[in-house]
Design an enzyme around this catalytic site. Structure first.
Site, PDB file in Angstrom:
ATOM      1  N   GLY A 278     -75.660  36.677 -11.507  1.00  0.00           N
ATOM      2  CA  GLY A 278     -75.462  37.553 -10.368  1.00  0.00           C
ATOM      3  C   GLY A 278     -75.733  39.023 -10.621  1.00  0.00           C
ATOM      4  O   GLY A 278     -75.690  39.830  -9.690  1.00  0.00           O
TER       5      GLY A 278
ATOM      6  N   ASP B 174     -72.052  31.785  -6.136  1.00  0.00           N
ATOM      7  CA  ASP B 174     -71.676  30.920  -7.252  1.00  0.00           C
ATOM      8  C   ASP B 174     -71.297  31.705  -8.498  1.00  0.00           C
ATOM      9  O   ASP B 174     -70.848  31.119  -9.475  1.00  0.00           O
ATOM     10  CB  ASP B 174     -72.815  29.958  -7.593  1.00  0.00           C
ATOM     11  CG  ASP B 174     -74.015  30.663  -8.198  1.00  0.00           C
ATOM     12  OD1 ASP B 174     -74.373  31.763  -7.711  1.00  0.00           O
ATOM     13  OD2 ASP B 174     -74.598  30.124  -9.161  1.00  0.00           O
TER      14      ASP B 174
ATOM     15  N   SER C 137     -82.464  39.663  -7.581  1.00  0.00           N
ATOM     16  CA  SER C 137     -83.737  39.279  -8.179  1.00  0.00           C
ATOM     17  C   SER C 137     -84.927  39.697  -7.319  1.00  0.00           C
ATOM     18  O   SER C 137     -84.923  39.517  -6.098  1.00  0.00           O
ATOM     19  CB  SER C 137     -83.790  37.761  -8.380  1.00  0.00           C
ATOM     20  OG  SER C 137     -85.072  37.343  -8.791  1.00  0.00           O
TER      21      SER C 137
ATOM     22  N   ASP D 117     -75.974  34.060  -1.353  1.00  0.00           N
ATOM     23  CA  ASP D 117     -76.681  34.370  -2.592  1.00  0.00           C
ATOM     24  C   ASP D 117     -77.827  33.364  -2.744  1.00  0.00           C
ATOM     25  O   ASP D 117     -77.786  32.273  -2.165  1.00  0.00           O
ATOM     26  CB  ASP D 117     -75.708  34.263  -3.769  1.00  0.00           C
ATOM     27  CG  ASP D 117     -76.384  34.457  -5.105  1.00  0.00           C
ATOM     28  OD1 ASP D 117     -77.055  35.484  -5.292  1.00  0.00           O
ATOM     29  OD2 ASP D 117     -76.267  33.559  -5.961  1.00  0.00           O
TER      30      ASP D 117
ATOM     31  N   ASP E 248     -79.923  32.456  -6.056  1.00  0.00           N
ATOM     32  CA  ASP E 248     -79.936  31.625  -7.262  1.00  0.00           C
ATOM     33  C   ASP E 248     -78.621  30.864  -7.419  1.00  0.00           C
ATOM     34  O   ASP E 248     -77.550  31.454  -7.518  1.00  0.00           O
ATOM     35  CB  ASP E 248     -80.162  32.486  -8.500  1.00  0.00           C
ATOM     36  CG  ASP E 248     -81.497  33.212  -8.470  1.00  0.00           C
ATOM     37  OD1 ASP E 248     -82.521  32.543  -8.274  1.00  0.00           O
ATOM     38  OD2 ASP E 248     -81.512  34.443  -8.632  1.00  0.00           O
TER      39      ASP E 248
ATOM     40  N   ARG F 222     -81.048  42.387 -14.343  1.00  0.00           N
ATOM     41  CA  ARG F 222     -81.444  42.046 -15.702  1.00  0.00           C
ATOM     42  C   ARG F 222     -80.883  43.020 -16.734  1.00  0.00           C
ATOM     43  O   ARG F 222     -80.364  42.617 -17.774  1.00  0.00           O
ATOM     44  CB  ARG F 222     -82.974  41.978 -15.823  1.00  0.00           C
ATOM     45  CG  ARG F 222     -83.591  40.792 -15.120  1.00  0.00           C
ATOM     46  CD  ARG F 222     -85.044  40.603 -15.538  1.00  0.00           C
ATOM     47  NE  ARG F 222     -85.836  41.788 -15.306  1.00  0.00           N
ATOM     48  CZ  ARG F 222     -86.378  42.117 -14.136  1.00  0.00           C
ATOM     49  NH1 ARG F 222     -86.168  41.350 -13.090  1.00  0.00           N
ATOM     50  NH2 ARG F 222     -87.114  43.199 -14.003  1.00  0.00           N
TER      51      ARG F 222
END
Length: 245
Positions: free
Chosen positions: A67, A194, A136, A20, A22, A70
């Site tokens: 994760g 995360d 993203s 991942d 971010d 939006r």
């Protein structure tokens, strides 16, 4: 394998890894969280909902938006507060978050976590194919800003998610697409995440190893990551190399 570095013990059962972006590769999760807080708190205030507690940068971020896309994140948080926002309101909050995030990203930039970079370089030295994956649309920009884009053989970002109509986490579609592009089956691929939604996606997708990263350094977060599907949890990925942070 002559001349190649050894794969860390925790990943010896896999042949590829998907990271991942971010909060795992880059420290951009803090920028996302701050942007969500600004957007949600403004929505609550303008809606006359001042009795609602403000968005919590740790618990609310991890539970409802980390994760996720939006729109999914905006809807999840507002519904968790007992609100029934219209589709237009959800889109407005998501758009506000996007604007704030972009402004802060361009102003301050992001960095890659040193421990992650050391692990990624070690895996590359061992000949392991690697992918970066993120819902993203900023993922490529974030990796370029942090100077680590060239360390990954494959990138599946939000633009590809939209183009391919991939379901959002905790559905494993994003990670499965990354593994497909690496040419390695999920059962022989590790997922490093995360977020609660991300580790759950890794477990649902049948990935060989799911590594959770607890950037909050919190027993509660560690427990939640394990409960949602992580095989092991570290505070920093350098730990997999036997290093201190």
């Amino acid at each position: 394998m002559t001349g190649r570095a050894a794969v860390p013990r925790a990943l010896r059962g896999v042949a590829a890894a998907v990271f991942d972006t971010d909060g795992v590769i880059t420290d951009s999760a803090r920028v996302h969280a701050a942007a969500w807080k600004a957007a949600f708190d403004q929505f609550l205030q303008l809606g006359g909902l001042r009795g609602q507690p403000p968005f919590d940068l740790q618990d609310d971020y991890l539970r409802y938006v980390d994760g996720k896309s939006r729109l999914d994140g905006a809807a999840a948080f507002l519904h968790a507060r007992g609100l029934r926002p219209s589709a237009a309101e959800v889109r407005a909050v998501a758009a506000d978050k996007e604007r704030i995030f972009t402004e802060r990203l361009r102003a301050d930039g992001v960095a890659a976590y040193p421990g992650t970079v050391r692990l990624v370089r070690a895996l590359r030295s061992a000949g392991m194919p690697l992918a970066a994956a993120s819902a993203s649309r900023h993922a490529a920009e974030l990796l370029e800003h942090a100077g680590v884009r060239e360390l990954f053989d494959v990138l599946v970002d939000g633009t590809e998610v939209s183009r391919l109509h991939l379901a959002g986490k905790p559905d494993p579609a994003l990670f499965l697409e990354a593994a497909r592009r690496l040419g390695v089956p999920a059962r022989l691929t590790a997922v490093v995440e995360d977020s609660l939604a991300g580790v759950e996606a890794g477990r649902r997708g049948g990935f060989g190893v799911v590594v959770g990263v607890d950037r909050a350094y919190s027993p509660e977060t560690r427990s939640a990551l394990l409960k949602h599907g992580a095989d092991l949890v570290v505070d920093d990925l350098a730990e997999l190399l036997g290093e201190d942070r």
